[in-house]
Write a protein that holds these residues in place. Sequence first.
Motif, short mmCIF file in Angstrom:
data_model
loop_
_atom_site.label_atom_id
_atom_site.label_comp_id
_atom_site.label_asym_id
_atom_site.label_seq_id
_atom_site.Cartn_x
_atom_site.Cartn_y
_atom_site.Cartn_z
N ASP A 142 7.44 -88.22 -57.41
CA ASP A 142 7.79 -89.61 -57.13
C ASP A 142 7.41 -89.92 -55.68
OD1 ASP A 142 8.87 -92.10 -56.82
OD2 ASP A 142 10.94 -91.52 -57.29
N THR A 143 6.30 -90.62 -55.50
CA THR A 143 5.81 -90.88 -54.14
C THR A 143 6.71 -91.81 -53.34
OG1 THR A 143 4.44 -92.67 -55.04
CG2 THR A 143 3.41 -90.50 -54.80
N SER A 144 7.57 -92.53 -54.02
CA SER A 144 8.46 -93.45 -53.32
C SER A 144 9.51 -92.70 -52.48
CB SER A 144 9.17 -94.38 -54.31
OG SER A 144 10.01 -93.65 -55.18
N THR A 145 9.67 -91.40 -52.75
CA THR A 145 10.64 -90.62 -51.97
C THR A 145 10.13 -90.31 -50.57
OG1 THR A 145 9.74 -88.54 -52.85
CG2 THR A 145 11.58 -89.54 -54.06
N ASN A 146 8.80 -90.48 -50.36
CA ASN A 146 8.18 -90.30 -49.03
C ASN A 146 8.30 -88.87 -48.49
OD1 ASN A 146 7.39 -93.03 -48.81
ND2 ASN A 146 9.46 -93.58 -48.13
N LEU A 147 8.49 -87.89 -49.36
CA LEU A 147 8.60 -86.51 -48.89
C LEU A 147 7.22 -86.01 -48.46
CD1 LEU A 147 11.06 -84.91 -51.46
CD2 LEU A 147 11.54 -85.77 -49.16
N SER A 148 7.15 -85.46 -47.24
CA SER A 148 5.88 -84.95 -46.72
C SER A 148 6.16 -84.13 -45.46
CB SER A 148 4.92 -86.09 -46.38
OG SER A 148 5.42 -86.82 -45.28
N LEU A 149 5.11 -83.59 -44.88
CA LEU A 149 5.24 -82.83 -43.64
C LEU A 149 5.65 -83.71 -42.46
CD1 LEU A 149 2.08 -80.58 -44.04
CD2 LEU A 149 4.44 -79.76 -44.00
N ALA A 150 5.53 -85.02 -42.63
CA ALA A 150 5.92 -85.95 -41.57
C ALA A 150 7.40 -85.81 -41.21
CB ALA A 150 5.62 -87.39 -41.99
N LEU A 151 8.18 -85.29 -42.14
CA LEU A 151 9.61 -85.09 -41.86
C LEU A 151 9.80 -84.12 -40.69
CD1 LEU A 151 12.60 -85.46 -42.63
CD2 LEU A 151 12.35 -83.60 -44.25
N ILE A 152 8.93 -83.14 -40.59
CA ILE A 152 9.05 -82.16 -39.50
C ILE A 152 8.82 -82.84 -38.15
CG2 ILE A 152 8.14 -80.00 -38.56
CD1 ILE A 152 7.34 -79.21 -41.40
N ASN A 153 7.82 -83.70 -38.09
CA ASN A 153 7.57 -84.44 -36.85
C ASN A 153 8.78 -85.26 -36.44
OD1 ASN A 153 5.04 -83.56 -36.21
ND2 ASN A 153 3.96 -85.23 -37.25
N GLU A 154 9.42 -85.85 -37.42
CA GLU A 154 10.60 -86.69 -37.14
C GLU A 154 11.73 -85.86 -36.54
OE1 GLU A 154 12.35 -90.60 -37.23
OE2 GLU A 154 10.32 -89.79 -37.35
N LEU A 155 11.87 -84.62 -37.00
CA LEU A 155 12.94 -83.76 -36.49
C LEU A 155 12.77 -83.47 -35.00
CD1 LEU A 155 13.31 -81.17 -39.41
CD2 LEU A 155 14.72 -83.18 -38.95
N TYR A 156 11.53 -83.36 -34.55
CA TYR A 156 11.28 -83.08 -33.14
C TYR A 156 11.71 -84.24 -32.24
CZ TYR A 156 8.77 -78.71 -33.90
OH TYR A 156 8.44 -77.42 -34.21
N SER B 157 21.95 -81.00 -50.52
CA SER B 157 20.60 -81.26 -51.02
C SER B 157 20.33 -82.75 -51.00
CB SER B 157 20.42 -80.71 -52.44
OG SER B 157 21.23 -81.41 -53.36
N ALA B 158 19.05 -83.10 -50.96
CA ALA B 158 18.65 -84.51 -50.95
C ALA B 158 17.37 -84.65 -51.77
CB ALA B 158 18.44 -85.00 -49.53
N ASN B 159 17.13 -85.88 -52.27
CA ASN B 159 15.97 -86.12 -53.13
C ASN B 159 14.94 -87.06 -52.51
OD1 ASN B 159 18.55 -86.18 -55.43
ND2 ASN B 159 16.96 -84.60 -55.55
N ASN B 160 15.17 -87.46 -51.24
CA ASN B 160 14.19 -88.34 -50.59
C ASN B 160 14.19 -88.12 -49.08
OD1 ASN B 160 16.12 -90.34 -49.30
ND2 ASN B 160 16.71 -90.53 -51.46
N TYR B 161 13.22 -88.70 -48.43
CA TYR B 161 13.00 -88.51 -46.99
C TYR B 161 14.22 -88.93 -46.16
CZ TYR B 161 10.65 -89.20 -42.43
OH TYR B 161 10.30 -89.17 -41.11
#
Length: 329
Positions: free
Chosen positions: A60-74, A33-37
């Motif tokens: 906590d917005t500083s964790t930068n969690l968002s749907l953008a993570l999916i784009n990064e995986l590609y 598990s992880a707590n940030n991007y």
Amino acid sequence: MNFPYIIIDDNQESVLKTKAIADGFSELVFVASANNYADGLHLILEHNPKLIFLEIDPADTSTNLSLALINELYRYLKVVPKVIITTSKKELAFDAIQYEVADYLIKPVQRIDFIKFILKIKKTVDEEPSSFVVEKQIFNEPTVPKPELPLNNFEEDKQEETAPIPEETTALETSTFEEPADLETTNSPDEESSSEEDTILHIPKQRLVPISEQPLILCIKSYGDYRYIDARDICYFQADNNSTDIHLNTGEMVTAFKTLKHFEGILSAPFARIHNSYIVNSSYISRIHTGNAVCYIKNTTTKIPFSKSYKENIDAIISDFANGNYLEI
């Protein structure tokens, strides 16, 4: 059928709740598990799980969690894991659909939500094109040398006459066929017949070229991953719902998304089905206990049960052992 998963959520309490529900399903295997991007991305690239539980609206917005993570995986992966969004806001569902997420779960997540998405994932796997390929053995026709028959065709005679004669054999061949000018040689009909018989008797016999049998190779295909397994290394197959676990002599286990019945239909000796849940390679059987209705696998502590409905296959295995280099004491 196992689904390794990673939870990415800025709230550690939510991580524990999600994991607690997932632990109730044998198909789900917790990885990390992880707590940030950043940490989440590193874990995914390191472990390459099949599922990701992702929070996209962190407190906590500083964790930068968002749907953008999916784009990064590609950017890094040929096959992106299935992403299940876990969040408390319904408003983000439309955006998530644009990213083709596998499911969208509203917090607090319920057990029934897990049941539904697991069934959907299994259905998706079952509907995929055939993921099991068996390489067929290729046998070439034996090469047969052509008999050296006398050349009677005019064109062949012509070619033979015009063919260059090697220098080292010219003198020998010339001396062999020279005859005295005053000597006439005439063959009688009997001699001509005998000559033809000699020619026929000297036709080379057809020779069969032995072909070495190639081992059967199983190719387990999953999401662009081709895994080749020598059938001789397989100890047994074990059914797992709509998939099958293949146990190797190294102790490794490989999952194929085909039923045990599928394997039963394409495999032959030394593989034999001995139970509704098992196909065994008889080459790896070290002991058969008919009283307890179990088979023992060589060099392991594994015991495989066999059922009465497959007793004939067990009897055939025992008979095959007895027909070999065998001594009963």
